[in-house]
Design an enzyme around this catalytic site. Structure first.
Site, mmCIF file in Angstrom:
data_model
loop_
_atom_site.group_PDB
_atom_site.id
_atom_site.type_symbol
_atom_site.label_atom_id
_atom_site.label_comp_id
_atom_site.label_asym_id
_atom_site.label_seq_id
_atom_site.Cartn_x
_atom_site.Cartn_y
_atom_site.Cartn_z
ATOM 1 N N LYS A 117 56.224 -36.505 -28.768
ATOM 2 C CA LYS A 117 55.086 -37.380 -28.461
ATOM 3 C C LYS A 117 54.483 -37.850 -29.760
ATOM 4 O O LYS A 117 54.617 -37.178 -30.795
ATOM 5 C CB LYS A 117 54.036 -36.616 -27.646
ATOM 6 C CG LYS A 117 53.091 -37.497 -26.848
ATOM 7 C CD LYS A 117 53.676 -37.878 -25.496
ATOM 8 C CE LYS A 117 52.718 -38.704 -24.670
ATOM 9 N NZ LYS A 117 53.138 -38.745 -23.246
HETATM 10 P P1 NAD Z 1 46.879 -46.910 -19.628
HETATM 11 O O1 NAD Z 1 46.372 -47.101 -21.005
HETATM 12 O O2 NAD Z 1 47.712 -47.964 -19.012
HETATM 13 O O3 NAD Z 1 45.647 -46.626 -18.638
HETATM 14 C C1 NAD Z 1 44.747 -45.583 -18.850
HETATM 15 C C2 NAD Z 1 43.662 -45.656 -17.778
HETATM 16 O O4 NAD Z 1 42.827 -44.508 -17.886
HETATM 17 C C3 NAD Z 1 42.744 -46.863 -17.927
HETATM 18 O O5 NAD Z 1 42.413 -47.360 -16.651
HETATM 19 C C4 NAD Z 1 41.524 -46.270 -18.605
HETATM 20 O O6 NAD Z 1 40.335 -47.000 -18.352
HETATM 21 C C5 NAD Z 1 41.478 -44.910 -17.936
HETATM 22 N N1 NAD Z 1 40.659 -43.941 -18.672
HETATM 23 C C6 NAD Z 1 40.634 -43.716 -20.004
HETATM 24 N N2 NAD Z 1 39.738 -42.761 -20.295
HETATM 25 C C7 NAD Z 1 39.200 -42.377 -19.123
HETATM 26 C C8 NAD Z 1 38.201 -41.433 -18.763
HETATM 27 N N3 NAD Z 1 37.585 -40.687 -19.688
HETATM 28 N N4 NAD Z 1 37.881 -41.289 -17.454
HETATM 29 C C9 NAD Z 1 38.482 -42.040 -16.512
HETATM 30 N N5 NAD Z 1 39.432 -42.951 -16.793
HETATM 31 C C10 NAD Z 1 39.770 -43.114 -18.085
HETATM 32 O O7 NAD Z 1 47.653 -45.509 -19.642
HETATM 33 P P2 NAD Z 1 48.817 -45.000 -18.672
HETATM 34 O O8 NAD Z 1 50.114 -45.343 -19.275
HETATM 35 O O9 NAD Z 1 48.518 -45.413 -17.276
HETATM 36 O O10 NAD Z 1 48.640 -43.417 -18.807
HETATM 37 C C11 NAD Z 1 47.731 -42.674 -17.982
HETATM 38 C C12 NAD Z 1 48.192 -41.227 -17.927
HETATM 39 O O11 NAD Z 1 49.523 -41.177 -17.426
HETATM 40 C C13 NAD Z 1 48.235 -40.500 -19.267
HETATM 41 O O12 NAD Z 1 47.938 -39.134 -19.041
HETATM 42 C C14 NAD Z 1 49.680 -40.626 -19.673
HETATM 43 O O13 NAD Z 1 50.078 -39.622 -20.580
HETATM 44 C C15 NAD Z 1 50.346 -40.468 -18.328
HETATM 45 N N6 NAD Z 1 51.724 -40.975 -18.261
HETATM 46 C C16 NAD Z 1 52.026 -42.260 -18.556
HETATM 47 C C17 NAD Z 1 53.335 -42.687 -18.446
HETATM 48 C C18 NAD Z 1 53.743 -44.120 -18.691
HETATM 49 O O14 NAD Z 1 54.906 -44.436 -18.459
HETATM 50 N N7 NAD Z 1 52.870 -44.993 -19.117
HETATM 51 C C19 NAD Z 1 54.332 -41.800 -18.044
HETATM 52 C C20 NAD Z 1 53.984 -40.500 -17.738
HETATM 53 C C21 NAD Z 1 52.676 -40.103 -17.834
#
Ligand code: NAD
Length: 428
Positions: A117
């Protein structure tokens, strides 16, 4: 459970954060690892940590420095793989935990990767597009010495997207002297990205959600769903649940919380977020000021899809959902896990629930190597098959061992990782 871990000297005891959560999860699985427990310390130490200074010239002529990380937790089963996060709260211990969860996840769904990561401690909303590009390129150059299509393959995470992957791919390629599309996944389709990758994580959450719901006799049609985080993961999952007849009764993002018992129009909310940057000020639902109220919302399914340690001992008892699907990595603390299990709430852990992203990243990487691209139907079909199989295996193991789905997923994954470790043997 108390910790008796030797903490690496570069981490302070009071700075464990998500890494402390991960260590506790490893403690909980260790009794089930049999003779492989001899190797378990391997999982408690990242293989390789790179901390880099990322200087850029700001648009106003000043110089800014950001702290960047790339952690390769384990490469026993293959090259490192895991996203890159741009967020003001990124720390070394957070990136370590996220890299470790990638090791577990990749083994749980059996894609041939270790875990890695990366991240930069920065609020990207404070950067112009030019600054963002310069920071991304300098970070990529700095970690260039440890990434590569056969070494470690980054991907998007919080606040990183296709454009950032394109800049990373270009920077790495410029340094190498030839185009290397397989160095990152989550790229734009025009640069060797995969159909279905953008939606893959949310789709995976939905697929395992359907499997889990059917195990506990819950209908998706008519179910009330609350989603925290409305980005790539939460936004796509919400849309797929609505398409399957569920209604989204609450959405919380970094700025605000919106609720509507009758169901929020997700397309309208997505358009609002695209235009304004958050759910705040959305007229199609009621906005609530107290963020804590989100946890007590009346719903059947809760999808945390934002950041770590959101569901903890202070709010776990408020949760009214029967099913929690961890779109985010590490959203639930071990203490909250215990409370939820006691209360009969089923938690589908991150290492299974959000593994759809890395699964299609794997497909992207394979397509890049063969320069032969699959149809979207083919990708979604293979994704669905892998997710269902992984869920089924973990479900059965949990029944057999009388453990939570998280511990079962960790048993499956840690056994695979440590078997590989043992077979390879220690060098020299
Ligand atoms: P993103 O940047 O697209 O979206 C993040 C979202 O979380 C946004 O809506 C933001 O406003 C919200 N957010 C941020 N801080 C916050 C808080 N304190 N309280 C409430 N909401 C909050 O990110 P993403 O890619 O959707 O990732 C979200 C989660 O999913 C993370 O934990 C990431 O590690 C995990 N994840 C992502 C992927 C991927 O393919 N993108 C894969 C596996 C896991």
């Amino acid at each position: 459970m108390t910790h008796h871990h030797e903490i690496p000297s570069y981490l302070k005891h009071d700075d464990l954060g998500p890494w402390g959560v991960y260590l506790e999860q490893i403690d909980r699985v260790t009794p089930y690892l049999g003779n492989l427990a001899r190797w378990v310390e391997t999982l408690k130490r990242p293989k390789r940590i790179l901390i880099v200074d990322v200087p850029i010239e700001r648009d106003n002529g000043t110089i800014a420095h950001f702290e960047g990380y790339r952690v390769q937790h384990n490469t026993s089963r293959g090259p490192g793989k895991g996203g890159v996060r741009f967020h003001q709260d990124v720390t070394l211990s957070e990136v370590m935990a996220l890299s470790a969860w990638m090791t577990v996840k990749n083994a749980a769904v059996n894609v041939p990767y270790g875990g890695a990561k990366g991240g930069i401690r920065v609020d990207p909303k404070t950067l112009s597009q030019g600054e963002l590009q310069r920071m991304t390129r300098r970070y990529t150059s700095e970690i260039n010495i440890i990434i590569g299509p056969n070494k470690d393959i980054p991907a998007p995470d919080v606040n990183t997207n296709e454009q950032i992957m394109a800049w990373m791919m270009d920077t790495y390629s410029m340094n190498q002297g030839s185009t290397a599309s397989g160095v990152v996944t989550g790229k734009p389709i025009s640069l060797g990205g995969s159909l279905g990758r953008h939606e893959a994580t949310g789709r995976g959450v939905f697929v395992v959600g359907c499997e889990a719901a059917s195990q506990i006799g819950m209908e998706i049609r008519g179910a009330a769903v609350a989603v925290q985080g409305f980005g790539n993961v939460g936004g796509v999952a919400a849309r797929l649940f609505v398409e399957a007849g569920a209604r989204i009764v609450a959405v919380q993002d970094h700025a605000s919380t919106v609720v509507r018992a009758g169901g929020i129009n997700i397309a309208a909310l997505q358009a609002h977020v695209a235009a304004t940057g958050s759910v705040a000020g959305f007229h199609g639902a009621e906005e609530i000021a107290d963020r804590e109220q989100f946890w007590g919302i009346d719903c059947d399914i809760l999808v945390p899809a934002a950041l770590e340690q959101q569901i903890n001992e202070t709010n776990a008892h408020k949760i009214r959902a029967k099913l929690i699907l961890e779109g985010a990595n590490g959203p639930t603390t071990p203490g909250a896990d215990d409370i939820l299990r006691e209360r009969g709430v089923l938690v589908v852990p991150d290492v299974i629930a959000n593994a759809g992203g890395v699964t299609v990243s794997y497909f992207e990487w394979v397509q890049d190597f063969s320069s032969f691209f699959w149809t979207e139907d083919e990708i979604n079909l293979r994704l669905t098959r892998i997710m269902r199989e992984a869920f089924g295996t973990v479900w059965q193991l949990a029944q057999e061992k009388h453990v939570s789905l998280r511990t079962a997923a960790f048993i499956l994954a840690c056994t695979r990782v440590l078997q590989a470790r043992e077979m390879r043997g220690l060098y020299p």
